[in-house]
Design a protein around this motif. Structure first.
Motif, PDB file in Angstrom:
ATOM      1  N   UNK A   1      45.978  50.524  44.762  1.00  0.00           N
ATOM      2  CA  UNK A   1      46.705  49.644  45.692  1.00  0.00           C
ATOM      3  C   UNK A   1      45.818  49.263  46.873  1.00  0.00           C
ATOM      4  N   UNK A   2      45.114  50.239  47.436  1.00  0.00           N
ATOM      5  CA  UNK A   2      44.207  49.934  48.555  1.00  0.00           C
ATOM      6  C   UNK A   2      43.090  49.009  48.106  1.00  0.00           C
ATOM      7  N   UNK A   3      42.589  49.195  46.877  1.00  0.00           N
ATOM      8  CA  UNK A   3      41.558  48.301  46.359  1.00  0.00           C
ATOM      9  C   UNK A   3      42.058  46.863  46.317  1.00  0.00           C
ATOM     10  N   UNK A   4      43.314  46.677  45.899  1.00  0.00           N
ATOM     11  CA  UNK A   4      43.878  45.329  45.837  1.00  0.00           C
ATOM     12  C   UNK A   4      43.951  44.704  47.230  1.00  0.00           C
ATOM     13  N   UNK A   5      44.351  45.484  48.231  1.00  0.00           N
ATOM     14  CA  UNK A   5      44.398  44.963  49.606  1.00  0.00           C
ATOM     15  C   UNK A   5      42.993  44.619  50.106  1.00  0.00           C
ATOM     16  N   UNK A   6      42.017  45.450  49.764  1.00  0.00           N
ATOM     17  CA  UNK A   6      40.644  45.189  50.197  1.00  0.00           C
ATOM     18  C   UNK A   6      40.115  43.915  49.555  1.00  0.00           C
ATOM     19  N   UNK A   7      40.433  43.704  48.282  1.00  0.00           N
ATOM     20  CA  UNK A   7      40.027  42.475  47.604  1.00  0.00           C
ATOM     21  C   UNK A   7      40.553  41.256  48.349  1.00  0.00           C
ATOM     22  N   UNK A   8      41.821  41.268  48.646  1.00  0.00           N
ATOM     23  CA  UNK A   8      42.432  40.100  49.291  1.00  0.00           C
ATOM     24  C   UNK A   8      41.957  39.940  50.733  1.00  0.00           C
ATOM     25  N   UNK A   9      41.744  41.062  51.435  1.00  0.00           N
ATOM     26  CA  UNK A   9      41.243  40.989  52.809  1.00  0.00           C
ATOM     27  C   UNK A   9      39.815  40.449  52.837  1.00  0.00           C
ATOM     28  N   UNK A  10      38.959  40.959  51.958  1.00  0.00           N
ATOM     29  CA  UNK A  10      37.574  40.494  51.899  1.00  0.00           C
ATOM     30  C   UNK A  10      37.512  39.015  51.534  1.00  0.00           C
TER      31      UNK A  10
END
Length: 308
Positions: A185-194
C-alpha cells in the motif's frame, strides 16, 4: 538547530502522554476479567484472585494504574505478564522480527515505488503509465489482509512458490512475501506521489530555463527535476518506517510471524493489558523518533522550516 530540536521534542511529550493515556483507557475498558481468563473454565478461588489483582495493581482505580505504569515505564520496567515473564523480555524477543520485516518492507516500497513513479512521471500518458496507475490504485483500494490471503493461497498453497507460514525464527525467504504485502500500500502511494511531483516539476519555469541554457535533458532531469521531486517522497518514507512496524499486526497474523503484531494480538485475547500498553508505547516512541529524524533532515535541507 538546537532550539528547533528542543521545540520539536517538547511538542512530542504531550503527544506521547496523550496517546498512552488513550490506549491505557481502551485496554482498561475491555470487557471481561483478565484474572478469571487466566484460569479458563476452572473455578477461581476469590482469595487467590484478589492476591493476583493486588500484585498487578488491578484492584486500584484507573488513574492510579496509569500513573504507576508511567512511573515504571521511565525506567523501562514494564512489569511481568500473568505467566510471570518480564514484559521487556517478551517484547525483546518479538521486536527484532518485526524490525526485520519492517525494514524489508521499507526497502521494497522505496525501491519499486520510486522507480515506478519516476517511469510513470517521465512517460506520462504512455500505456505503461496507465498500467502502473491502475496497479497502484488496486493496491490502495484492496485491504492488506485480502492481498495477503490471496497471495498466500495462490503462491503458497496452490503453486508452492513461497512458504505458507513463517517459522519461530523466520529467514529472509520466509519474510520476503510478507514484507511485500506489508509494503504494497505504501509503495502504491509512493508511486503516485513521485509521479505527481515529477509531472509538476517538469512544467516549472526553472526547467525550461535550464533547457534554454543548453543543458542536456539528462542533466535537467537528474540535477533539477528528480532532486526536487524526491524531497516529499523522502519525507513520506521517513515517516512510514515507524508506521510499518505498527501496521505489521495483520501481516504477522496472516503468515504466523511471531513479531510485535502477533504478540499484541495474543495479549489482547489473554487480557494482558500491561503488555499491550507497553508494546503500543514502544511503537509510538519508534514512530515519534522517526518523525523527529525526518523533521531534522527537512530542516537541514530547508533552513526556512527552523524559523516557523
Amino acid at each position: 538547530m538546537g532550539k528547533y530540536l528542543l521545540r520539536r521534542i517538547l511538542q512530542m511529550i504531550p503527544v506521547v502522554l496523550g496517546a498512552t493515556l488513550l490506549v491505557y483507557a481502551l485496554v482498561f475498558a475491555l470487557p471481561g476479567d483478565p484474572v478469571k481468563a487466566m484460569f479458563g473454565d476452572k473455578p477461581v478461588n476469590e482469595a487467590v484472585a484478589a492476591q493476583i489483582r493486588a500484585e498487578y495493581n488491578l484492584d486500584k482505580p484507573f488513574i492510579i494504574q496509569y500513573l504507576l505504569f508511567l512511573k515504571n515505564a521511565f525506567t523501562l520496567d514494564f512489569g511481568n505478564t500473568f505467566a510471570g515473564q518480564p514484559v521487556i523480555d517478551e517484547i525483546g524477543r518479538a521486536f527484532p522480527v518485526t524490525i526485520k520485516l519492517a525494514v524489508m518492507a521499507f526497502v521494497f516500497e522505496a525501491l519499486f515505488g520510486v522507480v515506478l513513479g519516476i517511469v510513470s512521471g517521465l512517460k506520462k500518458g504512455k500505456w505503461y503509465d496507465s498500467v502502473i496507475l491502475i496497479v497502484s490504485l488496486l493496491l490502495i483500494s484492496v485491504p492488506t489482509f485480502v492481498t495477503g490471503f490471496v497471495g498466500q493461497y495462490f503462491l503458497g498453497v496452490k503453486w508452492s512458490l513461497i512458504p505458507v507460514t513463517a517459522s519461530a525464527n523466520p529467514t529472509f525467504t520466509e519474510l520476503l512475501f510478507p514484507a511485500m504485502v506489508l509494503g504494497s500500500v505504501s509503495m502504491a502511494y509512493i508511486i503516485r506521489l513521485t509521479r505527481s511531483e515529477i509531472s509538476s516539476n517538469i512544467a516549472q519555469d526553472y526547467v525550461r530555463t535550464a533547457r534554454a541554457k543548453g543543458m542536456s535533458n539528462k542533466s535537467v532531469m537528474a540535477r533539477h527535476v528528480l532532486r526536487n521531486s524526491l524531497i516529499p517522497v523522502v519525507t513520506y518514507l521517513g515517516q512510514d518506517l515507524g508506521a510499518l512496524m505498527g501496521g505489521a499486526m495483520i501481516t504477522e497474523q496472516i503468515f504466523n510471524i511471531h513479531g510485535v503484531g502477533f504478540l499484541t494480538y495474543q495479549s489482547i485475547l489473554k487480557g494482558e493489558g500491561n503488555l499491550v500498553v507497553s508494546i503500543v508505547t514502544l511503537l509510538l516512541l519508534v514512530f515519534v523518533i522517526c518523525n523527529l529524524i525526518v523533521d531534522l533532515l527537512y530542516a537541514a535541507l530547508d533552513p526556512r522550516i527552523r524559523y516557523e
